[in-house]
Design an enzyme around this catalytic site. Structure first.
Site, PDB file in Angstrom:
ATOM      1  N   GLY A  10       0.794  -1.225   0.000  1.00 43.70           N
ATOM      2  CA  GLY A  10       0.000   0.000   0.000  1.00 43.70           C
ATOM      3  C   GLY A  10       0.826   1.275   0.000  1.00 43.70           C
ATOM      4  NE  ARG A  14      -6.216   6.547   5.932  1.00 43.65           N
ATOM      5  CZ  ARG A  14      -6.825   5.721   6.780  1.00 43.65           C
ATOM      6  NH1 ARG A  14      -7.511   6.198   7.804  1.00 43.65           N
ATOM      7  NH2 ARG A  14      -6.723   4.415   6.618  1.00 43.65           N
ATOM      8  CD  GLN A  72      -1.334  -5.298  -4.927  1.00 43.31           C
ATOM      9  OE1 GLN A  72      -0.847  -4.760  -3.922  1.00 43.31           O
ATOM     10  NE2 GLN A  72      -2.626  -5.570  -5.037  1.00 43.31           N
ATOM     11  CG  ASN A 167     -10.549  -8.492   9.435  1.00 39.80           C
ATOM     12  OD1 ASN A 167      -9.600  -9.044   9.984  1.00 39.80           O
ATOM     13  ND2 ASN A 167     -10.799  -8.617   8.135  1.00 39.80           N
ATOM     14  CG  ASN A 373      44.871  19.604  33.361  1.00 39.20           C
ATOM     15  OD1 ASN A 373      43.959  19.299  34.119  1.00 39.20           O
ATOM     16  ND2 ASN A 373      44.973  20.807  32.807  1.00 39.20           N
ATOM     17  CG  ASN A 382      41.522  17.107  13.432  1.00 39.64           C
ATOM     18  OD1 ASN A 382      41.146  18.274  13.390  1.00 39.64           O
ATOM     19  ND2 ASN A 382      40.683  16.097  13.388  1.00 39.64           N
ATOM     20  CB  ALA A 419      48.266  29.809  28.653  1.00 37.48           C
ATOM     21  NE  ARG A 436      53.168  33.196  26.294  1.00 34.95           N
ATOM     22  CZ  ARG A 436      52.903  32.474  27.352  1.00 34.95           C
ATOM     23  NH1 ARG A 436      51.984  31.529  27.289  1.00 34.95           N
ATOM     24  NH2 ARG A 436      53.542  32.672  28.487  1.00 34.95           N
TER      25      ARG A 436
END
Length: 453
Positions: A10, A14, A72, A167, A373, A382, A419, A436
């Site tokens: 089917g 709906r 079908q 049914n 850490n 990456n 850092a 840095r």
């Protein structure tokens, strides 16, 4: 031995969807999978699925199952659909079960009862249920215990529509009903060939038609999104109850979503809004916090996933924790006592025992040594635009906040990264790497800038 035919041709207009009705997902698998798996639980000698609308897509979903597929070409009703299975059952003389691809709540025990009905001498057995609101279902006509017929709602008089026994769309026959199917006529409002018309044909042949009464939920066929949600609710309620009976704690269980493929251990705790999908496994004493989403993820005993964390294809080890608001992507492996905090993303990376990454970090294609850490704002860079590369961080290393590790790169055991550093070369064991610009303080500059107005 018996054969089984599932009717799944089917369109399901709906549902208001381009997706064939029987492929709509229900707790992680297609609607049709429930009918197929229920059929297989009975061990049929032959299992045929009749497809029609969206045949190629439906056949693709069936490749994982040992079924034969009939097509079908024109959807002319359920009797016409069953007729398409005849070439696959030539020479088969045993009982034949027929069910629908859109009834996911049928139980194997009920279908066994249908088979017993024909093995005890009936020519045809059908499943009926009594519903408080039978709207949309064919009504069963009886004379005492004898089934006289089935009337589709669109063809029913007001008196027949008042009948509550309906049914459920599941049948058993003493053999494939080829001759009876050829006698079905499309004399109804829809001009379709209805399978329930076989009741009158069998009775005209003097063959007994019996009804097997099932539970009301089993009759639930999915024709609308609302009915799909209702079936999902029934399955979810049963799943939650089964796991709680096995010792799983669910806080506000009605808010927990989980799929049948998920495995839970006793003393696991699921907080409100949890979503568990795929092959997720939750170990004994593990905890999943509010609104966390886990897919194909393993939580080992004692692991904790905190609120709003999303994990896909990840492993969280014993005593490890992730979140709140963490993201664990495929290949993320957190060993024992690892902590990944808020707004940390881990992808295809192995974090050895005791690693800490408290907040605001990205670890992709990395291996982080035991006890290392990872500071706030750390990124493993990456991807170079063409390929992914790996970062290796040694045992006990300390990566300062806002550092960028440009892969491929390695930081040795016990090393420190200052850092704000951008690391592009190897950092030796126990070394401090600072990459840095040197700070300069221009005395009085800020005051002079403000005075310029």
């Amino acid at each position: 031995m018996h054969a089984h035919v599932i009717l799944a041709a089917g369109q399901g207009t709906r549902m208001r969807s381009h997706l064939p009705k029987v492929l709509h997902p229900l707790l992680g698998k297609p609607l049709l999978a429930y009918a197929v798996e229920t059929a297989l639980a009975l061990g049929p000698q032959r299992l045929v699925v009749v497809v029609g609308h969206g045949a190629e897509q439906v056949m693709g979903a069936l490749r994982a199952y040992p079924v034969e597929v009939a097509v079908q070409e024109e959807q002319l009703g359920t009797a016409h659909a069953l007729l398409q299975a005849e070439p696959f059952l030539q020479g088969f003389s045993g009982p034949v079960l027929v069910t629908q691809g859109d009834t996911p709540l049928l139980r194997p025990e009920t279908l066994r009862a249908l088979l017993e009905g024909v093995r005890e001498g009936a020519g045809m057995a059908l499943l009926t249920v009594e519903l408080p609101d039978p709207t949309g279902y064919g009504r069963i006509l009886r004379q005492g215990e004898e089934v006289l017929g089935n009337v589709e709602e669109k063809d029913a008089s007001p008196e027949v529509r008042a009948i509550r026994e309906v049914n459920a769309g599941a049948y058993a026959f003493g053999g494939f009903p080829l001759q009876a199917l050829r006698e079905v006529r499309a004399e109804n409002a829809a001009r379709e060939y209805y399978l329930p018309d076989l009741i009158a044909i069998y009775r005209a042949q003097g063959r007994r038609v019996v009804a097997v009464r099932g539970g009301a939920e089993e009759a639930l066929g999915v024709n609308t999104r609302e009915e799909l949600a209702r079936a999902e609710g029934v399955l979810l309620q049963a799943l939650r109850r089964a796991w709680m009976l096995r010792g799983v704690r669910m806080i506000l269980p009605e808010s927990v979503y989980l799929e049948p493929s998920v495995e839970l251990a006793p003393d696991a705790t699921l907080w409100p809004g949890v979503v568990l999908k795929g092959k997720t496994r939750i170990g004994e004493g593990a905890e999943v916090g509010p609104y966390a989403v886990l897919e194909d993820t393993v939580l080992e005993p004692g692991a904790r996933v905190l609120a709003h964390t999303v994990a896909q294809g990840a492993v969280v080890g014993r005593g490890a924790s992730a979140g709140p608001f963490a993201r664990l992507r495929p290949g993320a492996v957190l060993r024992e006592e690892v902590h990944v905090g808020n707004f940390v993303e881990v992808k295809n990376s192995l974090l050895h025992p005791g690693v800490k990454a408290g907040h605001l970090a990205y670890l992709g294609d990395a291996e982080v040594g035991e006890g290392a850490n990872i500071g706030a704002g750390v990124i493993t860079a990456n991807f170079d635009g063409k390929r992914k590369h790996q970062t290796r961080i040694g045992k006990g290393a300390f990566i300062g906040s806002n550092a960028v590790l440009v892969a491929p790169v390695e930081v040795g055991d016990g090393a420190m990264v200052g850092a704000g550093s951008v690391i592009t070369q190897e950092v030796p064991e126990d070394a401090l790497a600072v990459a840095r610009g040197r700070q300069r303080n221009l005395e009085g500059y800020a005051r002079r800038w403000r005075e310029r107005g």
